[in-house]
Motif scaffolding. Sequence first.
Motif, PDB file in Angstrom:
ATOM      1  N   LEU A   1       0.021  21.216  -1.811  1.00 25.30           N
ATOM      2  CA  LEU A   1      -1.251  21.016  -2.278  1.00 25.30           C
ATOM      3  C   LEU A   1      -1.700  20.931  -3.807  1.00 25.30           C
ATOM      4  CD1 LEU A   1      -2.860  23.863   0.144  1.00 25.30           C
ATOM      5  CD2 LEU A   1      -2.953  21.267   0.350  1.00 25.30           C
ATOM      6  N   GLU A   2      -0.410  21.355  -4.658  1.00 23.85           N
ATOM      7  CA  GLU A   2      -0.454  21.176  -5.937  1.00 23.85           C
ATOM      8  C   GLU A   2      -0.161  19.851  -6.576  1.00 23.85           C
ATOM      9  OE1 GLU A   2      -1.878  23.482  -7.730  1.00 23.85           O
ATOM     10  OE2 GLU A   2      -2.326  24.456  -5.747  1.00 23.85           O
ATOM     11  N   HIS A   3       0.538  19.058  -5.604  1.00 25.26           N
ATOM     12  CA  HIS A   3       1.092  17.666  -5.985  1.00 25.26           C
ATOM     13  C   HIS A   3       0.038  16.752  -5.870  1.00 25.26           C
ATOM     14  CE1 HIS A   3       4.962  19.763  -5.677  1.00 25.26           C
ATOM     15  NE2 HIS A   3       5.615  18.655  -6.393  1.00 25.26           N
ATOM     16  N   PRO A   4      -0.060  15.502  -6.469  1.00 25.66           N
ATOM     17  CA  PRO A   4      -1.075  14.622  -6.451  1.00 25.66           C
ATOM     18  C   PRO A   4      -1.057  13.734  -5.310  1.00 25.66           C
ATOM     19  CG  PRO A   4       0.590  13.967  -7.993  1.00 25.66           C
ATOM     20  CD  PRO A   4       0.984  15.317  -7.802  1.00 25.66           C
ATOM     21  N   TRP A   5      -0.880  14.301  -4.105  1.00 27.20           N
ATOM     22  CA  TRP A   5      -1.120  13.661  -2.803  1.00 27.20           C
ATOM     23  C   TRP A   5      -2.386  13.416  -2.471  1.00 27.20           C
ATOM     24  CZ3 TRP A   5       2.609  15.996   1.579  1.00 27.20           C
ATOM     25  CH2 TRP A   5       3.723  15.972   0.907  1.00 27.20           C
TER      26      TRP A   5
ATOM     27  N   LEU B   1      -5.790   2.688  -0.591  1.00 22.35           N
ATOM     28  CA  LEU B   1      -6.811   2.848   0.411  1.00 22.35           C
ATOM     29  C   LEU B   1      -7.163   1.272   0.905  1.00 22.35           C
ATOM     30  CD1 LEU B   1      -8.916   5.495  -1.453  1.00 22.35           C
ATOM     31  CD2 LEU B   1      -7.449   5.813   0.751  1.00 22.35           C
ATOM     32  N   ARG B   2      -7.412   0.299  -0.063  1.00 21.25           N
ATOM     33  CA  ARG B   2      -7.711  -0.976   0.342  1.00 21.25           C
ATOM     34  C   ARG B   2      -6.793  -1.716   1.000  1.00 21.25           C
ATOM     35  NH1 ARG B   2      -7.508  -5.682  -2.865  1.00 21.25           N
ATOM     36  NH2 ARG B   2      -6.775  -4.441  -4.730  1.00 21.25           N
ATOM     37  N   TYR B   3      -5.504  -1.428   0.489  1.00 26.68           N
ATOM     38  CA  TYR B   3      -4.481  -2.076   1.176  1.00 26.68           C
ATOM     39  C   TYR B   3      -4.055  -1.628   2.459  1.00 26.68           C
ATOM     40  CZ  TYR B   3      -2.851  -4.819  -2.904  1.00 26.68           C
ATOM     41  OH  TYR B   3      -2.958  -5.760  -3.906  1.00 26.68           O
ATOM     42  N   PHE B   4      -4.321  -0.513   2.834  1.00 24.87           N
ATOM     43  CA  PHE B   4      -4.064   0.146   4.173  1.00 24.87           C
ATOM     44  C   PHE B   4      -5.152  -0.648   5.059  1.00 24.87           C
ATOM     45  CE2 PHE B   4      -1.457   4.351   4.157  1.00 24.87           C
ATOM     46  CZ  PHE B   4      -0.225   3.600   3.354  1.00 24.87           C
ATOM     47  N   ASN B   5      -6.430  -0.481   4.691  1.00 19.29           N
ATOM     48  CA  ASN B   5      -7.394  -0.960   5.381  1.00 19.29           C
ATOM     49  C   ASN B   5      -7.314  -2.423   5.858  1.00 19.29           C
ATOM     50  OD1 ASN B   5      -9.127   1.384   5.817  1.00 19.29           O
ATOM     51  ND2 ASN B   5      -9.754   1.413   3.710  1.00 19.29           N
TER      52      ASN B   5
ATOM     53  N   SER C   1       5.861  -0.607  -8.531  1.00 18.15           N
ATOM     54  CA  SER C   1       4.645  -1.334  -8.348  1.00 18.15           C
ATOM     55  C   SER C   1       3.687  -1.240  -9.543  1.00 18.15           C
ATOM     56  CB  SER C   1       3.915  -0.377  -7.213  1.00 18.15           C
ATOM     57  OG  SER C   1       2.590  -0.645  -6.874  1.00 18.15           O
ATOM     58  N   SER C   2       2.917  -2.397  -9.620  1.00 17.19           N
ATOM     59  CA  SER C   2       1.794  -2.371 -10.671  1.00 17.19           C
ATOM     60  C   SER C   2       0.614  -1.904 -10.013  1.00 17.19           C
ATOM     61  CB  SER C   2       1.561  -3.659 -11.290  1.00 17.19           C
ATOM     62  OG  SER C   2       1.424  -4.557 -10.258  1.00 17.19           O
ATOM     63  N   LEU C   3       0.337  -1.286  -8.900  1.00 21.92           N
ATOM     64  CA  LEU C   3      -0.576  -0.882  -8.200  1.00 21.92           C
ATOM     65  C   LEU C   3      -1.292   0.319  -8.751  1.00 21.92           C
ATOM     66  CD1 LEU C   3      -0.406  -2.418  -4.799  1.00 21.92           C
ATOM     67  CD2 LEU C   3      -2.014  -3.494  -6.506  1.00 21.92           C
ATOM     68  N   HIS C   4      -2.364   0.658  -8.983  1.00 26.00           N
ATOM     69  CA  HIS C   4      -2.691   2.008  -9.169  1.00 26.00           C
ATOM     70  C   HIS C   4      -2.754   2.732  -7.727  1.00 26.00           C
ATOM     71  CE1 HIS C   4      -3.891   1.227 -13.200  1.00 26.00           C
ATOM     72  NE2 HIS C   4      -4.635   0.292 -13.037  1.00 26.00           N
ATOM     73  N   PHE C   5      -2.893   4.277  -7.889  1.00 26.33           N
ATOM     74  CA  PHE C   5      -2.485   5.020  -6.522  1.00 26.33           C
ATOM     75  C   PHE C   5      -3.767   4.636  -5.640  1.00 26.33           C
ATOM     76  CE2 PHE C   5      -4.224   9.020  -4.530  1.00 26.33           C
ATOM     77  CZ  PHE C   5      -3.071   9.036  -3.611  1.00 26.33           C
ATOM     78  N   ASP C   6      -5.044   4.741  -6.339  1.00 28.23           N
ATOM     79  CA  ASP C   6      -6.104   4.513  -5.277  1.00 28.23           C
ATOM     80  C   ASP C   6      -6.362   3.251  -4.719  1.00 28.23           C
ATOM     81  OD1 ASP C   6      -6.853   7.205  -6.003  1.00 28.23           O
ATOM     82  OD2 ASP C   6      -8.441   6.474  -7.285  1.00 28.23           O
TER      83      ASP C   6
ATOM     84  N   GLY D   1       0.699  -1.232   0.045  1.00 27.55           N
ATOM     85  CA  GLY D   1       0.083   0.096   0.139  1.00 27.55           C
ATOM     86  C   GLY D   1       0.833   1.214  -0.248  1.00 27.55           C
ATOM     87  N   VAL D   2       1.837   1.238   0.655  1.00 24.50           N
ATOM     88  CA  VAL D   2       2.672   2.249   0.656  1.00 24.50           C
ATOM     89  C   VAL D   2       3.429   2.536  -0.619  1.00 24.50           C
ATOM     90  CG1 VAL D   2       5.098   3.098   1.585  1.00 24.50           C
ATOM     91  CG2 VAL D   2       3.615   2.070   3.263  1.00 24.50           C
ATOM     92  N   LEU D   3       3.845   1.699  -1.306  1.00 22.79           N
ATOM     93  CA  LEU D   3       4.330   1.860  -2.621  1.00 22.79           C
ATOM     94  C   LEU D   3       3.410   2.391  -3.620  1.00 22.79           C
ATOM     95  CD1 LEU D   3       6.574  -1.493  -3.209  1.00 22.79           C
ATOM     96  CD2 LEU D   3       7.437   0.802  -2.481  1.00 22.79           C
ATOM     97  N   ALA D   4       2.034   1.843  -3.451  1.00 23.78           N
ATOM     98  CA  ALA D   4       0.921   2.331  -4.263  1.00 23.78           C
ATOM     99  C   ALA D   4       0.754   3.677  -3.947  1.00 23.78           C
ATOM    100  CB  ALA D   4      -0.298   1.542  -4.222  1.00 23.78           C
ATOM    101  N   LYS D   5       0.677   4.236  -2.837  1.00 22.63           N
ATOM    102  CA  LYS D   5       0.460   5.627  -2.423  1.00 22.63           C
ATOM    103  C   LYS D   5       1.630   6.416  -2.736  1.00 22.63           C
ATOM    104  CE  LYS D   5      -0.453   8.294   1.918  1.00 22.63           C
ATOM    105  NZ  LYS D   5       0.596   9.111   2.047  1.00 22.63           N
TER     106      LYS D   5
END
Length: 388
Positions: A327-331, A216-220, A208-213, A198-202
């Motif tokens: 705030l302008e970065h995709p965080w 959330l599932r991995y953290f939960n 990582s082949s995971l999408h950013f979003d 999840g950290v790598l996705a975030k």
Amino acid sequence: MGPAGCRERELRMGFWHTGYSEFHEPTGFGDWTGPDLTMRFDCERCSASFNSLEVLRKHRFEAHPLRQPRAFFQGFELGAQTVRIRSPFASGDFEFALAQEVRVNGRAMPVSRVAPHLALLRDEFVNLDLIGTGVTVSHRVDIRIARDEDLKGVEAALLRIAGLRRLTVETIQILIRECEAFESAKDFVQGLTRYLYGVLAKERAPSSSLHFDEYLRYFNEAEQTLAGFDRPVARLIRALVAFHFNRFADARRLAPTKRLRTAAGAFESLLAAKQGGSGAFGAPFSSKTDSAIEALLTDIHSESILAWLASGLDGMAGALGNLEAALEHPWAEYDKLKIRLMLAESCLVRGDDQRARQIARELIGLPETETWAEGLLGRLQAKDVNND
């Protein structure tokens, strides 16, 4: 300090532990003290909150006198979700109320014998049927107690991975391979690795082949899996997840390290303050960690937030450009909420009342920030009156 870059770089920290004591001595986490014993106990049926489990129990039966059977584990009421138990527990951790009989996997058992029976189990999925007057309530309990030597083996492997000073898909796969022999701790390993993926996705890591979003599932999933383990590493991950999701009271209670506990407490105090909330951000604290494990587990955006917050209000006021740039970065939006809080309080210190007011108005509609936003607007109004 500006927004941190890609995670797949060398992790840096002031001092690296190399000994196994990281997990078994309080000094391994620098200032590890265990869970915060000042925690609050919330009623599951209303908004009431209490400072002790005994007072909560009294409230439950006085304020919510339901006649259906009820079961509790370590003070928390069992519900529709499966309860996962991974650490040893005592028979006194289970309590039953208003049950005339209990069926354990279909076998009838006197209520007084159920808790001692459950405490003897080590690897079993249990269906509990609580039979009361004209009603039966069912619960599921998944008991899989990991062997202590297996947990220690996993922790030692994680420490070796932390010593590589890099977090990539490859290092996570190395951890998985090193932990294959620790069969009873496979859920512990799963929780650790789900979090790390999840950290790598975030962080949008290239490997990582995971999408950013998907973070959330991995953290939960990691948080849910590790909830049954009473280990410092499990508590740290759960605290980091809670901190990210802005559940600051949970993060402060769980955090085994001073910097995370201090940061969570600062945000918690800020959001609860109706007046003078900026005092929560006043005092600087050390943002450095002497734990290789904490450095590995803390994502780069949380590291940046911790560093900004640790600099105190004056330090944040001198980093307004970096805060605005973040705030302008995709965080993640959860991280941006923390940044907006720091930015608004910093702007107030620097005299940029217009920007502070703008942020407060943006956040006043959110339940978690409404009290703070109203307080900040009140402080701005008082300032305007005094200036007149």
